[in-house]
Motif scaffolding. Structure first.
Motif, short mmCIF file in Angstrom:
data_model
loop_
_atom_site.label_atom_id
_atom_site.label_comp_id
_atom_site.label_asym_id
_atom_site.label_seq_id
_atom_site.Cartn_x
_atom_site.Cartn_y
_atom_site.Cartn_z
N PRO A 260 0.33 -1.10 -0.16
CA PRO A 260 0.10 0.09 -0.05
C PRO A 260 0.80 1.07 0.00
CG PRO A 260 -0.25 -1.00 2.38
CD PRO A 260 0.81 -1.97 1.19
N HIS A 261 1.65 0.84 0.96
CA HIS A 261 2.69 2.24 0.69
C HIS A 261 2.99 2.81 -0.44
CE1 HIS A 261 2.78 1.74 4.83
NE2 HIS A 261 2.88 0.18 4.33
N MET A 262 3.52 2.11 -1.30
CA MET A 262 4.74 1.73 -3.20
C MET A 262 3.66 2.44 -3.33
SD MET A 262 7.88 0.91 -3.77
CE MET A 262 9.47 0.35 -2.81
N LYS A 263 1.93 2.16 -3.72
CA LYS A 263 1.10 2.72 -4.46
C LYS A 263 0.77 3.67 -4.16
CE LYS A 263 2.14 -0.52 -6.73
NZ LYS A 263 2.85 -1.37 -6.65
N ARG A 264 1.07 4.27 -2.84
CA ARG A 264 0.78 6.09 -2.80
C ARG A 264 1.66 6.75 -4.03
NH1 ARG A 264 -1.09 8.22 1.51
NH2 ARG A 264 -1.19 6.71 3.45
N ILE A 265 2.35 5.48 -4.75
CA ILE A 265 3.01 6.76 -6.20
C ILE A 265 1.94 6.68 -7.39
CG2 ILE A 265 5.07 7.06 -7.15
CD1 ILE A 265 5.22 7.81 -3.88
N THR A 266 1.48 8.02 -7.94
CA THR A 266 0.86 7.79 -8.38
C THR A 266 0.80 9.02 -9.68
OG1 THR A 266 -1.29 9.29 -7.97
CG2 THR A 266 -1.26 7.24 -7.13
#
Ligand code: 13P
Ligand code: SF4
Length: 303
Positions: A260-266
């Protein structure tokens, strides 16, 4: 990815305007990994590349400790992270005070910290390591006992390969600790002939049941080299999406978990960060000097 196209163009234009380079970890979403990143890699590759960068601005598409590492190695450059809240369960599991207490309890025992730690923790340790070089780093110290933190599973996986006694901490990666040896057994039953490769942040029984274990970069190299008919990457979900374009003959079976932390980057956040030059990562200079020593010692060892 038609919806992404306007962002991709705008980010690539802004990147040139700002004199910026985008570093992206192997767990970043495919539209980031394939369309806007200049340099991709595992934690060690990103740290080594960060040490060589000439651009004035570095945008770190990864989690906060990775941006801090880039800043430690580039104190005079502007390092931006598109979402400051992109954390890591491992980095959050240990504090500088914990290290001081460990040193009191085990006087004279060297301390190795996985790069998945804050700069404040790195400032208290002897040397850093990543999943690519953990065994080499531990053995390079020439000590009979080593404190290895914060990942208890990586520590156990290293301990299985060395005579050095490993004193571990209790942290874990919230993504990799979810995989079980039963999952691996079920995958082999369901998908005939499947090859299974795992990240060493997984529990030791998962690693033991896999055909190969290594850092994200080593996993990608393994797939490119071995060209299995079917493979499971026991790690973060985006890895399979990022590698599959390069190996169209390989089928990726996907029971995986997202970080979920990596996926905060968009893409929209990368765009906003470059447009506003926001999300700057700073590390207090005296602390940075101490933390840098531990990272540079590791980078020097990696050659
Ligand atoms: P590596 O890419 O170094 O294997 O690290 C995996 C990871 O979980 C990073 O957060
Ligand atoms: Fe941290 Fe695990 Fe996410 Fe990597 S995958 S950033 S180790 S929580």
């Amino acid at each position: 990815w038609p919806l992404h196209a306007p962002y991709v163009k705008a980010i690539n234009d802004l990147k040139r305007e700002r004199g910026a380079v985008i570093l992206a970890h192997n767990y970043q979403s495919p539209e980031i990994y394939n369309c806007v990143a200049d340099i991709v890699g595992d934690s060690l590759q990103l740290a080594r590349e960060a040490a060589r960068i000439e651009a004035r601005v570095i945008v770190q598409c990864g989690v906060h400790f990775m941006a801090e590492t880039a800043k430690l190695l580039n104190p005079d450059k502007t390092v931006l992270i598109p979402d400051r809240e992109a954390g890591c369960s491992l980095a959050e599991s240990i504090t500088p005070e914990d290290i001081r207490l460990l040193r009191e309890r085990y006087p004279g025992v060297p301390v190795v910290a996985y790069v998945n730690t804050s700069a404040a923790v790195k400032a208290e340790v002897d040397i850093c390591c990543t999943s690519s070089n953990a065994l080499d780093v531990v053995e390079s110290l020439g000590a009979p006992r080593v404190i290895f933190l914060p990942d208890r599973y990586l520590a156990a996986n290293v301990a299985a390969q060395t005579k050095v006694e490993i004193i571990a901490w209790h942290g874990a990666c919230e993504v990799h600790e979810r995989f079980t040896a039963e999952d691996i057994g079920a995958l082999r039953e369901i998908h005939e002939g499947v090859r299974i490769i795992a990240h060493p942040e997984c529990p030791p029984d998962v690693v033991a049941a896999a055909d190969f274990a290594g850092s994200t970069a080593h996993m990608i190299d393994w797939v490119k080299r071995e060209r299995p008919r079917r493979v499971v990457l026991v790690t973060e979900c985006s890895m399979a999406s990022n590698v599959e374009a390069e190996v169209p003959d390989v089928e990726f079976v996907r029971p995986c978990h997202f970080c979920p932390h990596m996926k905060r980057i968009t893409l929209p956040k990368i765009y906003a960060c470059l447009r506003d030059m926001s999300g700057e990562v700073t590390v207090e200079p005296e602390l940075a000097a101490r933390a840098r020593r531990a990272v540079e010692r590791m980078v020097a060892l990696a050659g």
